[in-house]
Design a protein around this motif. Structure first.
Motif, PDB file in Angstrom:
ATOM      1  N   LEU A  46      21.263 -36.582 -53.331  1.00 55.45           N
ATOM      2  CA  LEU A  46      21.406 -37.960 -52.868  1.00 55.45           C
ATOM      3  C   LEU A  46      20.186 -38.375 -52.051  1.00 55.45           C
ATOM      4  O   LEU A  46      19.726 -39.508 -52.130  1.00 55.45           O
ATOM      5  N   VAL A  47      19.657 -37.427 -51.272  1.00 53.78           N
ATOM      6  CA  VAL A  47      18.505 -37.707 -50.413  1.00 53.78           C
ATOM      7  C   VAL A  47      17.395 -36.708 -50.683  1.00 53.78           C
ATOM      8  O   VAL A  47      17.620 -35.498 -50.736  1.00 53.78           O
ATOM      9  N   GLY A  48      16.195 -37.225 -50.845  1.00 58.64           N
ATOM     10  CA  GLY A  48      15.021 -36.390 -51.081  1.00 58.64           C
ATOM     11  C   GLY A  48      13.870 -37.260 -51.538  1.00 58.64           C
ATOM     12  O   GLY A  48      14.045 -38.463 -51.757  1.00 58.64           O
ATOM     13  N   PRO A  49      12.694 -36.707 -51.708  1.00 59.88           N
ATOM     14  CA  PRO A  49      11.571 -37.496 -52.233  1.00 59.88           C
ATOM     15  C   PRO A  49      11.902 -38.047 -53.619  1.00 59.88           C
ATOM     16  O   PRO A  49      12.501 -37.355 -54.439  1.00 59.88           O
ATOM     17  N   ARG A  50      11.527 -39.292 -53.880  1.00 58.29           N
ATOM     18  CA  ARG A  50      11.816 -39.900 -55.174  1.00 58.29           C
ATOM     19  C   ARG A  50      11.094 -39.152 -56.289  1.00 58.29           C
ATOM     20  O   ARG A  50       9.948 -38.753 -56.150  1.00 58.29           O
TER      21      ARG A  50
ATOM     22  N   THR B 214      17.591 -41.625 -52.903  1.00 55.74           N
ATOM     23  CA  THR B 214      16.899 -42.316 -51.833  1.00 55.74           C
ATOM     24  C   THR B 214      16.224 -41.273 -50.957  1.00 55.74           C
ATOM     25  O   THR B 214      16.451 -40.072 -51.134  1.00 55.74           O
ATOM     26  N   GLY B 215      15.382 -41.730 -50.043  1.00 52.76           N
ATOM     27  CA  GLY B 215      14.662 -40.770 -49.226  1.00 52.76           C
ATOM     28  C   GLY B 215      14.082 -41.386 -47.968  1.00 52.76           C
ATOM     29  O   GLY B 215      14.239 -42.585 -47.707  1.00 52.76           O
TER      30      GLY B 215
ATOM     31  N   LEU C 131      21.015 -45.924 -43.553  1.00 49.25           N
ATOM     32  CA  LEU C 131      19.919 -46.888 -43.484  1.00 49.25           C
ATOM     33  C   LEU C 131      19.555 -47.428 -44.863  1.00 49.25           C
ATOM     34  O   LEU C 131      19.077 -48.560 -44.981  1.00 49.25           O
ATOM     35  N   THR C 132      19.799 -46.634 -45.908  1.00 47.66           N
ATOM     36  CA  THR C 132      19.551 -47.107 -47.269  1.00 47.66           C
ATOM     37  C   THR C 132      20.472 -48.265 -47.606  1.00 47.66           C
ATOM     38  O   THR C 132      20.040 -49.263 -48.197  1.00 47.66           O
ATOM     39  N   VAL C 133      21.742 -48.147 -47.229  1.00 47.39           N
ATOM     40  CA  VAL C 133      22.692 -49.237 -47.468  1.00 47.39           C
ATOM     41  C   VAL C 133      22.218 -50.501 -46.763  1.00 47.39           C
ATOM     42  O   VAL C 133      22.238 -51.595 -47.331  1.00 47.39           O
ATOM     43  N   LYS C 134      21.734 -50.342 -45.546  1.00 53.87           N
ATOM     44  CA  LYS C 134      21.221 -51.485 -44.785  1.00 53.87           C
ATOM     45  C   LYS C 134      20.023 -52.102 -45.489  1.00 53.87           C
ATOM     46  O   LYS C 134      19.915 -53.325 -45.610  1.00 53.87           O
ATOM     47  N   LYS C 135      19.096 -51.265 -45.974  1.00 53.25           N
ATOM     48  CA  LYS C 135      17.907 -51.754 -46.674  1.00 53.25           C
ATOM     49  C   LYS C 135      18.290 -52.489 -47.953  1.00 53.25           C
ATOM     50  O   LYS C 135      17.694 -53.514 -48.299  1.00 53.25           O
TER      51      LYS C 135
ATOM     52  N   TRP D  59      22.496 -34.022 -41.128  1.00 50.33           N
ATOM     53  CA  TRP D  59      22.605 -35.216 -40.294  1.00 50.33           C
ATOM     54  C   TRP D  59      21.510 -36.219 -40.617  1.00 50.33           C
ATOM     55  O   TRP D  59      21.744 -37.431 -40.600  1.00 50.33           O
ATOM     56  N   LEU D  60      20.307 -35.728 -40.939  1.00 49.37           N
ATOM     57  CA  LEU D  60      19.223 -36.628 -41.350  1.00 49.37           C
ATOM     58  C   LEU D  60      19.580 -37.305 -42.671  1.00 49.37           C
ATOM     59  O   LEU D  60      19.338 -38.503 -42.856  1.00 49.37           O
ATOM     60  N   ASP D  61      20.183 -36.555 -43.593  1.00 52.66           N
ATOM     61  CA  ASP D  61      20.613 -37.141 -44.871  1.00 52.66           C
ATOM     62  C   ASP D  61      21.630 -38.265 -44.646  1.00 52.66           C
ATOM     63  O   ASP D  61      21.551 -39.320 -45.284  1.00 52.66           O
TER      64      ASP D  61
END
Length: 203
Positions: A104-108, A133-134, A171-175, A163-165
């Motif tokens: 779900l989270v990592g470099p694109r 997303t990342g 924040l992705t949802v916000k963006k 926790w960072l993920d």
């Protein structure tokens, strides 16, 4: 193992809950652009291992007189732009997450042809699974230079945690809601990486 369990659980739940939305998007694409509905392309995964990434199609198959694809700005439809700005085109990648090709989270995941262009430091972005997303996506996305984007990717690799993920997903949802950082200045999407940060995108 905890991150993989987190990815598997949320991607399975997401596919289930969002299946009506995905069906609606697929139908709309078929009406506006025809088939195929999905865009599939081989991308580099963890350690640069190739996998087939799947997204919703956002561009027409338009070519010039010589049979070459037209620029992104001429192939990207208004509906395709909406899919990108809302990130709805990314939803099928949940299947890649479920299979373990992505997180779900990592470099694109970028293009296979970029692999030999990275510096040793930039190549470290492949020490982890690529993400839907990342860290770079919530800190500028396509408005960033390639060098800044890779610096953020490597920072994530060095500082990753569950926790960072969770923070990045929030924040992705916000963006997405404010549709921020969709394209680079003067580009329909993002310029192509040529080892020096210049040049046409396919992300």
């Amino acid at each position: 193992m905890i991150k993989r369990l987190f990815d598997f659980t949320l991607s399975a739940f997401g596919l289930l809950i969002l299946s009506p939305v995905m069906a609606g998007v697929a139908w709309k694409i078929s009406q506006k652009m025809g088939s195929p509905v999905l865009f599939k392309q081989v991308r580099p995964g963890r350690d640069g291992k190739p996998f087939k990434m799947v997204k919703f199609r956002t561009m027409k198959d338009a070519i010039d007189a010589h049979g070459n694809p037209l620029p992104d700005s001429e192939r990207l439809t208004s509906f395709g732009q909406f899919l990108r700005s809302s990130s709805l085109d990314e939803l099928p990648e949940l299947w890649n997450v479920l299979k373990g090709d992505m997180s779900l989270v990592g470099p694109r995941p970028l293009l296979m042809e970029y692999l030999p262009l990275y510096s040793a430091e930039q190549y470290r972005r492949h020490d982890v699974r690529p993400g839907v997303t990342g860290w770079a996506q919530i800190n500028g996305r396509n408005t960033l230079s390639w060098e800044d984007k890779f610096d953020l990717d490597v920072w994530y690799v060095e500082n990753r945690s569950l926790w960072l993920d969770i923070k990045i997903l929030f924040l992705t949802v916000k963006k997405v809601l404010v549709r921020d950082g969709i394209s680079a200045d003067g580009e329909a999407t993002m310029s192509r990486f040529e080892g020096s940060g210049f040049g046409e995108k396919n992300d």
